[in-house]
Design a protein around this motif. Structure first.
Motif, PDB file in Angstrom:
ATOM      1  N   LEU A   1       9.686   7.632  11.918  1.00  0.00           N
ATOM      2  CA  LEU A   1      10.163   8.536  11.051  1.00  0.00           C
ATOM      3  C   LEU A   1       9.583   9.880  11.112  1.00  0.00           C
ATOM      4  O   LEU A   1       8.222   9.962  11.144  1.00  0.00           O
ATOM      5  CB  LEU A   1      10.281   8.152   9.652  1.00  0.00           C
ATOM      6  CG  LEU A   1      10.699   8.960   8.497  1.00  0.00           C
ATOM      7  CD1 LEU A   1      11.644   8.057   7.552  1.00  0.00           C
ATOM      8  CD2 LEU A   1       9.474   9.561   7.979  1.00  0.00           C
ATOM      9  N   SER A   2      10.023  11.031  11.040  1.00  0.00           N
ATOM     10  CA  SER A   2       9.581  12.324  11.079  1.00  0.00           C
ATOM     11  C   SER A   2       9.684  13.085   9.903  1.00  0.00           C
ATOM     12  O   SER A   2      10.759  13.006   9.264  1.00  0.00           O
ATOM     13  CB  SER A   2      10.218  13.211  12.321  1.00  0.00           C
ATOM     14  OG  SER A   2       9.476  14.403  12.084  1.00  0.00           O
ATOM     15  N   VAL A   3       8.554  13.516   9.437  1.00  0.00           N
ATOM     16  CA  VAL A   3       8.557  14.231   7.989  1.00  0.00           C
ATOM     17  C   VAL A   3       8.831  15.625   8.377  1.00  0.00           C
ATOM     18  O   VAL A   3       7.953  16.114   8.967  1.00  0.00           O
ATOM     19  CB  VAL A   3       7.359  14.112   7.187  1.00  0.00           C
ATOM     20  CG1 VAL A   3       7.441  14.759   5.873  1.00  0.00           C
ATOM     21  CG2 VAL A   3       7.183  12.537   6.903  1.00  0.00           C
ATOM     22  N   GLU A   4      10.011  16.114   7.988  1.00  0.00           N
ATOM     23  CA  GLU A   4      10.568  17.438   8.354  1.00  0.00           C
ATOM     24  C   GLU A   4      10.134  18.527   7.231  1.00  0.00           C
ATOM     25  O   GLU A   4      10.452  18.111   5.921  1.00  0.00           O
ATOM     26  CB  GLU A   4      11.997  17.436   8.810  1.00  0.00           C
ATOM     27  CG  GLU A   4      12.316  16.667   9.661  1.00  0.00           C
ATOM     28  CD  GLU A   4      11.892  17.071  10.918  1.00  0.00           C
ATOM     29  OE1 GLU A   4      12.320  18.223  11.549  1.00  0.00           O
ATOM     30  OE2 GLU A   4      11.091  16.338  11.757  1.00  0.00           O
ATOM     31  N   PRO A   5       9.842  19.504   7.740  1.00  0.00           N
ATOM     32  CA  PRO A   5       9.380  20.582   6.554  1.00  0.00           C
ATOM     33  C   PRO A   5      10.931  21.126   6.003  1.00  0.00           C
ATOM     34  O   PRO A   5      12.070  20.983   6.607  1.00  0.00           O
ATOM     35  CB  PRO A   5       9.180  21.986   7.491  1.00  0.00           C
ATOM     36  CG  PRO A   5       8.440  21.178   8.615  1.00  0.00           C
ATOM     37  CD  PRO A   5       9.404  20.169   8.938  1.00  0.00           C
ATOM     38  N   MET A   6      10.871  21.518   4.662  1.00  0.00           N
ATOM     39  CA  MET A   6      12.031  21.702   3.803  1.00  0.00           C
ATOM     40  C   MET A   6      12.647  23.222   4.393  1.00  0.00           C
ATOM     41  O   MET A   6      11.763  24.008   4.706  1.00  0.00           O
ATOM     42  CB  MET A   6      11.867  21.600   2.219  1.00  0.00           C
ATOM     43  CG  MET A   6      11.594  20.321   1.818  1.00  0.00           C
ATOM     44  SD  MET A   6      11.284  20.344   0.216  1.00  0.00           S
ATOM     45  CE  MET A   6      12.829  21.104  -0.574  1.00  0.00           C
ATOM     46  N   GLU A   7      13.822  23.377   4.518  1.00  0.00           N
ATOM     47  CA  GLU A   7      14.565  24.713   4.903  1.00  0.00           C
ATOM     48  C   GLU A   7      14.172  25.645   3.739  1.00  0.00           C
ATOM     49  O   GLU A   7      14.133  25.150   2.439  1.00  0.00           O
ATOM     50  CB  GLU A   7      15.977  24.537   5.117  1.00  0.00           C
ATOM     51  CG  GLU A   7      16.409  23.565   6.484  1.00  0.00           C
ATOM     52  CD  GLU A   7      17.635  23.610   6.781  1.00  0.00           C
ATOM     53  OE1 GLU A   7      18.333  22.870   7.657  1.00  0.00           O
ATOM     54  OE2 GLU A   7      18.445  24.287   6.123  1.00  0.00           O
ATOM     55  N   VAL A   8      13.732  26.915   4.181  1.00  0.00           N
ATOM     56  CA  VAL A   8      13.727  27.939   3.340  1.00  0.00           C
ATOM     57  C   VAL A   8      14.821  28.841   3.339  1.00  0.00           C
ATOM     58  O   VAL A   8      15.215  29.182   4.510  1.00  0.00           O
ATOM     59  CB  VAL A   8      12.365  28.564   3.491  1.00  0.00           C
ATOM     60  CG1 VAL A   8      12.418  29.754   2.700  1.00  0.00           C
ATOM     61  CG2 VAL A   8      11.304  27.720   3.331  1.00  0.00           C
TER      62      VAL A   8
ATOM     63  N   THR B   1       1.135  -1.113   0.132  1.00  0.00           N
ATOM     64  CA  THR B   1      -0.024  -0.062   0.040  1.00  0.00           C
ATOM     65  C   THR B   1       0.931   1.173  -0.044  1.00  0.00           C
ATOM     66  O   THR B   1       2.129   1.035   0.360  1.00  0.00           O
ATOM     67  CB  THR B   1      -0.887   0.054   1.059  1.00  0.00           C
ATOM     68  OG1 THR B   1      -1.698   1.242   0.971  1.00  0.00           O
ATOM     69  CG2 THR B   1      -0.227   0.397   2.562  1.00  0.00           C
ATOM     70  N   CYS B   2       0.353   2.568  -0.182  1.00  0.00           N
ATOM     71  CA  CYS B   2       1.170   3.731  -0.190  1.00  0.00           C
ATOM     72  C   CYS B   2       0.194   4.707   0.365  1.00  0.00           C
ATOM     73  O   CYS B   2      -0.888   4.659   0.188  1.00  0.00           O
ATOM     74  CB  CYS B   2       1.674   3.849  -1.630  1.00  0.00           C
ATOM     75  SG  CYS B   2       0.591   4.524  -2.931  1.00  0.00           S
ATOM     76  N   GLN B   3       0.929   5.865   0.659  1.00  0.00           N
ATOM     77  CA  GLN B   3       0.138   6.922   1.362  1.00  0.00           C
ATOM     78  C   GLN B   3       1.048   8.166   1.149  1.00  0.00           C
ATOM     79  O   GLN B   3       2.127   8.196   1.345  1.00  0.00           O
ATOM     80  CB  GLN B   3       0.021   6.814   2.699  1.00  0.00           C
ATOM     81  CG  GLN B   3      -0.589   7.833   3.479  1.00  0.00           C
ATOM     82  CD  GLN B   3      -1.986   8.221   3.453  1.00  0.00           C
ATOM     83  OE1 GLN B   3      -2.677   7.165   3.293  1.00  0.00           O
ATOM     84  NE2 GLN B   3      -2.320   9.343   3.365  1.00  0.00           N
ATOM     85  N   GLU B   4       0.253   9.211   0.799  1.00  0.00           N
ATOM     86  CA  GLU B   4       0.800  10.451   0.762  1.00  0.00           C
ATOM     87  C   GLU B   4       1.372  11.111   2.119  1.00  0.00           C
ATOM     88  O   GLU B   4       0.428  10.883   2.989  1.00  0.00           O
ATOM     89  CB  GLU B   4      -0.036  11.675  -0.195  1.00  0.00           C
ATOM     90  CG  GLU B   4      -0.219  11.140  -1.515  1.00  0.00           C
ATOM     91  CD  GLU B   4      -0.977  12.366  -2.517  1.00  0.00           C
ATOM     92  OE1 GLU B   4      -1.191  13.362  -1.627  1.00  0.00           O
ATOM     93  OE2 GLU B   4      -1.272  12.423  -3.491  1.00  0.00           O
ATOM     94  N   LEU B   5       2.394  11.895   2.279  1.00  0.00           N
ATOM     95  CA  LEU B   5       2.822  12.242   3.430  1.00  0.00           C
ATOM     96  C   LEU B   5       2.940  13.941   3.362  1.00  0.00           C
ATOM     97  O   LEU B   5       2.954  14.386   2.136  1.00  0.00           O
ATOM     98  CB  LEU B   5       4.244  11.839   3.735  1.00  0.00           C
ATOM     99  CG  LEU B   5       4.348  10.188   3.894  1.00  0.00           C
ATOM    100  CD1 LEU B   5       5.840   9.973   4.220  1.00  0.00           C
ATOM    101  CD2 LEU B   5       3.612  10.074   5.222  1.00  0.00           C
ATOM    102  N   GLN B   6       2.884  14.358   4.648  1.00  0.00           N
ATOM    103  CA  GLN B   6       2.546  15.949   4.584  1.00  0.00           C
ATOM    104  C   GLN B   6       4.047  16.413   5.695  1.00  0.00           C
ATOM    105  O   GLN B   6       4.266  15.523   6.469  1.00  0.00           O
ATOM    106  CB  GLN B   6       1.550  16.382   5.189  1.00  0.00           C
ATOM    107  CG  GLN B   6       0.298  16.193   4.288  1.00  0.00           C
ATOM    108  CD  GLN B   6      -1.066  16.738   4.990  1.00  0.00           C
ATOM    109  OE1 GLN B   6      -1.021  17.253   5.890  1.00  0.00           O
ATOM    110  NE2 GLN B   6      -2.145  16.407   3.966  1.00  0.00           N
TER     111      GLN B   6
END
Length: 250
Positions: A240-247, A180-185
Motif C-alpha cells: 500500500l502506498s500512502v499518497e499525498p492529498m491533492e491540493v 499494534t498501530c503506527q502513524e503514517l506519513q
C-alpha cells in the motif's frame, strides 16, 4: 492510497498455500491481508483461502457498522477470531484436513494510521525515507530464542527450526492474536508479506528494491528477486502506498 499485490509458488514447492486480499473502504480507508497456510498441500490451501474468505466477508459486511473510531483493535481481533474458528471447525469435520492452520497479518489503514493484527510469522513492514522497519513481531520458536537472548538475530536468520511457529489460525478454538498501530506519513509504503519473501530476500536488498521500483511493478520485482535467490517457499508481497492529498486551487 494505492494497492498492489502478487503471490507465487516459488521455485521449490509444488503448490501455493499462500493467499492474500485487499480492498478500499469507505472514508478513504483500505484493508490488506496475507495468509500463509500449513498442514499439507490441501490443508494449507484450505486454511489460507478459508481464512481470507472469512476476513474479507467481515470487512465487506461488518466494517461500516462495527468498526467505529476507537474500535479498530476489537474489530480486527474479532475478525481474526472468526477466521480462526472457521478453519478450526473445518479441520475438525474433515480428517484429511486435521492439523491445518494458517498465519495471518491483517492491516486496516485509515485516518493517517495503520492498525495491525497478526498471528504467526507473516510480517508487516513500513518503508519510509529509504529504511525498512518491521511492525509485527514473529510468533515463532526462533523469535522466542532471540527474545530471551539464547541466539542472536543473525543466528536466527539461518536457524534450522526457523519454520516452527507458535501461533496460527485454526490450530485451536482460541486465538491470541497481537495488535499494534503506527502513524503514517505521505510517501510511506506498507508491505505485508509471507516468510517466503523475507527468508529469501535480505533486508538491504528489500530496501533497495522498494526505493527504486515503480509502485505497481514492485510485487513482481520482489517475487522475481526471491525466485532468483532460490525461491524455496511460496512468496506473497502486498503493498500500500500512502499518497499525498491533492491540493486544489480555486
Amino acid at each position: 492510497m494505492k494497492l498492489a499485490g502478487k503471490t507465487d509458488v516459488g521455485r521449490v514447492r509444488q503448490d501455493n498455500q499462500d493467499d492474500y486480499r485487499a480492498g478500499k473502504l469507505p472514508g478513504d480507508a483500505a484493508w490488506l491481508l496475507v495468509c500463509d497456510g500449513m498442514g499439507g498441500a490441501r490443508g494449507g490451501r484450505e486454511a489460507s483461502q478459508g481464512a481470507c474468505n472469512v476476513i474479507e466477508r467481515c470487512f465487506q459486511e461488518q466494517y461500516a457498522s462495527k468498526c467505529l473510531p476507537g474500535e479498530e483493535e476489537t474489530f480486527l481481533k474479532k475478525t481474526l477470531l472468526s477466521a480462526n474458528r472457521f478453519v478450526f471447525q473445518k479441520a475438525m469435520q474433515d480428517e484429511a484436513l486435521a492439523g491445518m492452520g494458517t498465519t495471518a497479518v491483517c492491516a486496516l489503514v485509515r485516518s493517517g494510521r495503520v492498525y495491525l493484527c497478526h498471528a504467526g510469522d507473516s510480517r508487516a513492514y513500513l518503508f519510509r525515507d529509504g529504511r525498512l522497519t518491521q511492525l509485527t513481531h514473529d510468533h515463532s520458536y526462533v523469535q522466542e530464542l532471540v527474545d530471551c537472548g539464547t541466539i542472536t538475530v543473525e543466528e536466527a536468520e539461518h536457524h534450522p527450526q526457523k519454520n516452527i511457529i507458535t501461533r496460527a489460525l485454526g490450530v485451536d478454538y482460541r486465538l491470541d492474536s497481537e495488535f499494534t498501530c503506527q502513524e503514517l506519513q505521505n510517501g510511506d509504503l506498507l508491505l505485508l508479506c509471507s516468510d517466503g519473501l523475507t527468508n529469501a530476500v535480505p533486508r538491504d536488498q528489500l530496501e533497495q528494491l522498494l526505493g527504486t521500483g515503480s509502485f505497481y511493478d514492485l510485487p513482481d520485482q520482489l517475487i522475481r528477486t526471491a525466485n532468483e535467490n532460490g525461491g524455496p517457499d511460496n512468496i506473497t508481497a502486498l503493498l500500500l502506498s500512502v499518497e499525498p492529498m491533492e491540493v486544489r486551487n480555486g
